[in-house]
Every structure is written in structure tokens, then in C-alpha cells.
Write a protein that holds these residues in place. Structure first.
Motif, mmCIF file in Angstrom:
data_model
loop_
_atom_site.group_PDB
_atom_site.id
_atom_site.type_symbol
_atom_site.label_atom_id
_atom_site.label_comp_id
_atom_site.label_asym_id
_atom_site.label_seq_id
_atom_site.Cartn_x
_atom_site.Cartn_y
_atom_site.Cartn_z
ATOM 1 N N GLN A 158 54.664 -13.604 -14.919
ATOM 2 C CA GLN A 158 54.519 -15.044 -15.110
ATOM 3 C C GLN A 158 53.116 -15.263 -15.661
ATOM 4 O O GLN A 158 52.192 -14.541 -15.303
ATOM 5 C CB GLN A 158 54.644 -15.790 -13.773
ATOM 6 C CG GLN A 158 55.980 -15.661 -13.100
ATOM 7 C CD GLN A 158 57.007 -16.581 -13.734
ATOM 8 O OE1 GLN A 158 56.706 -17.685 -14.135
ATOM 9 N NE2 GLN A 158 58.236 -16.093 -13.841
ATOM 10 N N PHE A 197 50.139 -18.471 -16.875
ATOM 11 C CA PHE A 197 49.783 -19.882 -16.852
ATOM 12 C C PHE A 197 49.611 -20.340 -18.290
ATOM 13 O O PHE A 197 48.769 -19.823 -19.019
ATOM 14 C CB PHE A 197 48.488 -20.096 -16.063
ATOM 15 C CG PHE A 197 48.046 -21.532 -16.028
ATOM 16 C CD1 PHE A 197 48.633 -22.427 -15.152
ATOM 17 C CD2 PHE A 197 47.054 -21.992 -16.878
ATOM 18 C CE1 PHE A 197 48.230 -23.753 -15.122
ATOM 19 C CE2 PHE A 197 46.648 -23.310 -16.849
ATOM 20 C CZ PHE A 197 47.240 -24.193 -15.974
ATOM 21 N N GLN A 211 53.652 -22.493 -15.180
ATOM 22 C CA GLN A 211 53.896 -21.055 -15.199
ATOM 23 C C GLN A 211 55.104 -20.781 -16.086
ATOM 24 O O GLN A 211 56.090 -21.511 -16.032
ATOM 25 C CB GLN A 211 54.181 -20.540 -13.789
ATOM 26 C CG GLN A 211 53.010 -20.594 -12.858
ATOM 27 C CD GLN A 211 52.046 -19.435 -13.050
ATOM 28 O OE1 GLN A 211 52.361 -18.428 -13.684
ATOM 29 N NE2 GLN A 211 50.860 -19.593 -12.518
#
Length: 171
Positions: A49, A51, A58
Motif C-alpha cells: 500500500q 500513500f 492509501q
């Protein structure tokens, strides 16, 4: 000037205080120990994941390239490649067998390892390091330079920064 802000104070902070806080955070994120630790948890093709700075969310991605200070991922939704600092990546850590552990506790990482210095190493010592392709290497120090050590790893010569070297303890 010392910065004393809590999270509830942030909206009332001056621009100068916020700027100082951002500098402190940048310094912490650029710590080589954090980068080495983050790199050790990544491999090519791994599902992660990240940002997304544009929308603050996410997103799912797959690791396609690992560099010295940045990692390139392929966004699962758009298919585009994104180059990111290691701090932007969240690696899913497998939950432990204890049923009482929460997801937050399972995802916590150990503190960054200590950074080696030139004084910690000598010619003839056997050391290990993780190369730029995330392969674990073991070698013998053949020369100590100003900022690196020259190693012999299975007939190949490597110049490696002291901060990336780890002592090997014979068992």
C-alpha cells in the motif's frame, strides 16, 4: 527555539512552527537506518500500500523497482508507475499466531538497527550487507576507505558504505 506542539495544537501553530516541524520530520525520514530497514521488508513484485500525496489516500500497488532512496511501484487501479520515498510505503506484516494481537500491534516494526561507523570495522573481518537488488551478501573486508569498505564477495569486489555493513558473529 524549541518546538512544543501536540496534535491538537497544530491548527493554531504559526507557519514558522509548522515549517520547523516539517524539517524535523524530513530529517527523521531521511535517516539511513530507516531506509535500510524499509528496504529489507521489500522485494520485487510484492503487493504493498502507498500513500498518494494527491488525494491523501492509501492505494494498492506492486513493487517494480527498488533504488537507493526511492521505490517505484505500479498502481493497481491506474497501472501507472509511481516513484516514492520509502516512507510512503506500507508493508503488510503477517499477523502473529497470538489471537490477542491487534492489527496495529502486528504491523509495528522494530526500531531501526544501529548504523555502523568506520571505526567499527577492520581489514580481514567478515561482514554482511544487503545489495541494491535486496540480495543478502557476505564478504571479507580487504580495504578500509574514507566512507566505504572494499569487500571481496565470492570473487567480486564491492564498495559498501559502513552504514550498510553488519558484523557476522560465528556460532
Amino acid at each position: 527555539m524549541r518546538l512544543h506542539l501536540t496534535l491538537k495544537d497544530l491548527p493554531m501553530a504559526t507557519s514558522a512552527e509548522l515549517y520547523q516541524l516539517s524539517w524535523v520530520i524530513e530529517q527523521l525520514l531521511a535517516d539511513p537506518r530507516r531506509i535500510v530497514q524499509a528496504r529489507s521488508h521489500l522485494h520485487l513484485g510484492q503487493q504493498v500500500q502507498y500513500f498518494n500525496w494527491d488525494d491523501g489516500k492509501q492505494r494498492a500497488a506492486r513493487v517494480v523497482s527498488v533504488k537507493h532512496h526511492r521505490v517505484t511501484v505500479q498502481d493497481e487501479a491506474s497501472g501507472r508507475h509511481v516513484s516514492l520515498p520509502y516512507a510512503a510505503i506500507s508493508v503488510e506484516v503477517a499477523a502473529t499466531a497470538n489471537a490477542g494481537d491487534t492489527a496495529h500491534e502486528a504491523s509495528e516494526l522494530a526500531p531501526p538497527p544501529e548504523v555502523g561507523r568506520r571505526e567499527d570495522f577492520r581489514v580481514g573481518q567478515r561482514v554482511s550487507f544487503i545489495d541494491r537488488d535486496l540480495q543478502h551478501r557476505i564478504g571479507l573486508i580487504v580495504r578500509i576507505n574514507q566512507q566505504t569498505a572494499t569487500l571481496d564477495c565470492d570473487g567480486q569486489s564491492w564498495r559498501v558504505a559502513f552504514s550498510l555493513l553488519r558484523h557476522i558473529v560465528d556460532a
